[in-house]
Design a protein around this motif. Structure first.
Motif, PDB file in Angstrom:
ATOM      1  N   PHE A  44       0.815  -1.210   0.000  1.00 14.89           N
ATOM      2  CA  PHE A  44       0.000   0.000   0.000  1.00 14.89           C
ATOM      3  C   PHE A  44       0.848   1.259   0.000  1.00 14.89           C
ATOM      4  O   PHE A  44       0.320   2.373   0.061  1.00 14.89           O
ATOM      5  N   GLY A  45       2.176   1.102  -0.060  1.00  9.23           N
ATOM      6  CA  GLY A  45       3.057   2.255  -0.033  1.00  9.23           C
ATOM      7  C   GLY A  45       3.133   2.842   1.370  1.00  9.23           C
ATOM      8  O   GLY A  45       3.035   2.129   2.363  1.00  9.23           O
ATOM      9  N   ARG A  46       3.291   4.146   1.453  1.00 11.15           N
ATOM     10  CA  ARG A  46       3.361   4.809   2.759  1.00 11.15           C
ATOM     11  C   ARG A  46       2.216   5.798   2.977  1.00 11.15           C
ATOM     12  O   ARG A  46       1.894   6.145   4.092  1.00 11.15           O
ATOM     13  N   HIS A  47       1.598   6.222   1.883  1.00 10.15           N
ATOM     14  CA  HIS A  47       0.529   7.226   1.973  1.00 10.15           C
ATOM     15  C   HIS A  47      -0.833   6.538   1.823  1.00 10.15           C
ATOM     16  O   HIS A  47      -1.544   6.750   0.846  1.00 10.15           O
ATOM     17  N   TYR A  48      -1.181   5.729   2.802  1.00  9.78           N
ATOM     18  CA  TYR A  48      -2.459   5.021   2.724  1.00  9.78           C
ATOM     19  C   TYR A  48      -3.294   5.286   3.970  1.00  9.78           C
ATOM     20  O   TYR A  48      -2.776   5.647   5.025  1.00  9.78           O
ATOM     21  N   ASP A 188      -9.338   9.653  -8.129  1.00 12.42           N
ATOM     22  CA  ASP A 188      -7.980   9.183  -8.438  1.00 12.42           C
ATOM     23  C   ASP A 188      -7.259   8.496  -7.281  1.00 12.42           C
ATOM     24  O   ASP A 188      -6.028   8.422  -7.272  1.00 12.42           O
ATOM     25  N   TYR A 189      -8.010   7.982  -6.318  1.00  8.63           N
ATOM     26  CA  TYR A 189      -7.391   7.183  -5.271  1.00  8.63           C
ATOM     27  C   TYR A 189      -7.306   5.734  -5.723  1.00  8.63           C
ATOM     28  O   TYR A 189      -8.168   5.247  -6.455  1.00  8.63           O
ATOM     29  N   LYS A 190      -6.260   5.053  -5.280  1.00  8.59           N
ATOM     30  CA  LYS A 190      -6.171   3.610  -5.459  1.00  8.59           C
ATOM     31  C   LYS A 190      -7.036   2.983  -4.378  1.00  8.59           C
ATOM     32  O   LYS A 190      -6.823   3.228  -3.190  1.00  8.59           O
ATOM     33  N   VAL A 191      -8.017   2.177  -4.787  1.00  8.55           N
ATOM     34  CA  VAL A 191      -9.024   1.675  -3.853  1.00  8.55           C
ATOM     35  C   VAL A 191      -8.940   0.158  -3.718  1.00  8.55           C
ATOM     36  O   VAL A 191      -8.912  -0.558  -4.723  1.00  8.55           O
ATOM     37  N   ALA A 231      -4.459  -8.193   2.826  1.00 10.80           N
ATOM     38  CA  ALA A 231      -4.333  -6.840   3.361  1.00 10.80           C
ATOM     39  C   ALA A 231      -3.294  -6.784   4.474  1.00 10.80           C
ATOM     40  O   ALA A 231      -2.467  -5.862   4.528  1.00 10.80           O
ATOM     41  N   ARG A 232      -3.327  -7.755   5.358  1.00  9.21           N
ATOM     42  CA  ARG A 232      -2.342  -7.794   6.446  1.00  9.21           C
ATOM     43  C   ARG A 232      -0.920  -7.910   5.886  1.00  9.21           C
ATOM     44  O   ARG A 232      -0.003  -7.203   6.343  1.00  9.21           O
ATOM     45  N   ASP A 233      -0.750  -8.809   4.931  1.00  8.37           N
ATOM     46  CA  ASP A 233       0.576  -9.000   4.347  1.00  8.37           C
ATOM     47  C   ASP A 233       1.051  -7.729   3.640  1.00  8.37           C
ATOM     48  O   ASP A 233       2.232  -7.373   3.705  1.00  8.37           O
ATOM     49  N   ALA A 234       0.119  -7.040   2.977  1.00  8.37           N
ATOM     50  CA  ALA A 234       0.482  -5.801   2.274  1.00  8.37           C
ATOM     51  C   ALA A 234       0.916  -4.724   3.266  1.00  8.37           C
ATOM     52  O   ALA A 234       1.859  -3.967   3.005  1.00  8.37           O
ATOM     53  N   VAL A 235       0.234  -4.638   4.400  1.00  8.16           N
ATOM     54  CA  VAL A 235       0.621  -3.665   5.434  1.00  8.16           C
ATOM     55  C   VAL A 235       2.040  -3.955   5.921  1.00  8.16           C
ATOM     56  O   VAL A 235       2.852  -3.037   6.119  1.00  8.16           O
ATOM     57  N   GLY A 239       4.827   0.955   4.277  1.00 12.27           N
ATOM     58  CA  GLY A 239       5.199   1.866   5.357  1.00 12.27           C
ATOM     59  C   GLY A 239       6.679   1.907   5.673  1.00 12.27           C
ATOM     60  O   GLY A 239       7.486   1.437   4.884  1.00 12.27           O
ATOM     61  N   PRO A 240       7.000   2.501   6.833  1.00 11.64           N
ATOM     62  CA  PRO A 240       6.047   2.970   7.836  1.00 11.64           C
ATOM     63  C   PRO A 240       5.110   4.051   7.291  1.00 11.64           C
ATOM     64  O   PRO A 240       5.549   4.922   6.532  1.00 11.64           O
ATOM     65  N   ALA A 241       3.857   3.963   7.670  1.00 13.79           N
ATOM     66  CA  ALA A 241       2.870   4.884   7.137  1.00 13.79           C
ATOM     67  C   ALA A 241       3.174   6.323   7.545  1.00 13.79           C
ATOM     68  O   ALA A 241       3.635   6.578   8.659  1.00 13.79           O
ATOM     69  N   ILE A 242       2.912   7.221   6.622  1.00 12.47           N
ATOM     70  CA  ILE A 242       3.104   8.646   6.901  1.00 12.47           C
ATOM     71  C   ILE A 242       1.761   9.239   7.324  1.00 12.47           C
ATOM     72  O   ILE A 242       0.822   9.299   6.546  1.00 12.47           O
ATOM     73  N   TYR A 243       1.678   9.647   8.598  1.00 12.25           N
ATOM     74  CA  TYR A 243       0.465  10.284   9.114  1.00 12.25           C
ATOM     75  C   TYR A 243       0.855  11.047  10.379  1.00 12.25           C
ATOM     76  O   TYR A 243       1.450  10.456  11.280  1.00 12.25           O
TER      77      TYR A 243
END
Length: 243
Positions: A44-48, A188-191, A231-235, A239-243
């Motif tokens: 999911f990258g970092r900006h999710y 334009d979000y990846k869903v 989803a768990r594996d992708a997490v 990241g680490p997620a940016i928030y």
């Protein structure tokens, strides 16, 4: 529409194989994810952001069913898993709520009145099984229509936090999930939709509607439908997620 005997047998065997290979709970049906379970590169990258939509008191109406219990357990475990990340990504909860007891957002000719007019204050609260962690930065947004961003700052928050990817869970598949998928896709979000973490309440051909949305409509956008294991594996890869 009746499926042929051969095709029905194929679906049954495919569903059984899918459940054995990835632990999918198959309630109410084993949805084939749009991303192969053998794909170990999903990230999911970092900006999710994680969107937990309409997980409110109405969930109680399905809590005692097999599919409902599986949905609650899967979604609650997913939320807890997200909170355990360091740092945790942005988690946004939506709930159906109105400005006053007379529900001024619902006019006498508003079609949505038939859907939401009977929602009580207690039923509009987040269901107890799903934990909101304010210290982790969780956000709860009120809305008065199906779309998770209706009349609230959802889109402002996503833009401000430079989010490009959203992962959806919620009640119901044909309501908040489908409407939010379409709107955020158009923005334009990846869903991604987690199949385990959405359910169509009983009635009005619920299983057929659930299957058609997750196996036909959403993939045709195209947006992705994945399992909670994916989803768990992708997490873990993200990241680490940016928030």
């Amino acid at each position: 529409m009746q499926l042929s005997t051969a095709f029905s047998s194929f679906l049954l065997l495919s569903s059984h194989a899918l459940s054995q290979s990835i632990g999918y709970n198959c309630n109410p049906h084993c949805i084939n994810p749009t991303i192969p379970t053998t794909n170990r590169n999903l990230t999911f990258g970092r900006h999710y952001a994680v969107l937990n939509l309409d997980l409110i008191g109405l969930v109680d109406s399905i809590a005692n069913s097999t599919a409902g219990s599986a949905f609650i357990n899967s979604t609650a475990s997913w939320i807890d898993f997200i909170h355990a990340q360091n740092p945790p990504p942005l988690s946004i909860f939506s709930r159906v709520a109105f400005s006053g007891s007379r529900k001024p957002e619902l006019g006498p000719k508003s079609p949505f009145t038939k859907v939401a007019a009977s929602v009580t204050l207690a039923e509009s609260q987040i269901y107890p099984a799903f934990k909101v962690d304010e210290q982790a930065g969780d956000v709860v947004l009120n809305k008065s229509r199906y779309y998770a961003g209706w009349g609230n700052p959802l889109e402002t928050i996503l833009r401000a936090q430079q989010i490009d990817t959203v992962i959806l869970s919620g009640l119901t598949t044909s309501g908040v999930i489908l409407n939010t998928v379409y709107t955020l896709y158009n923005l334009d979000y990846k869903v991604y939709v987690i199949a385990n973490n959405t359910i169509q309440p009983p009635g009005n051909n619920a299983p057929e509607v659930y299957n058609a949305i997750l196996e036909g409509i959403i993939p045709s956008l195209p947006a992705d439908v994945i399992t909670v294991e994916q989803a768990r594996d992708a997490v873990k890869r993200s990241g680490p997620a940016i928030y």
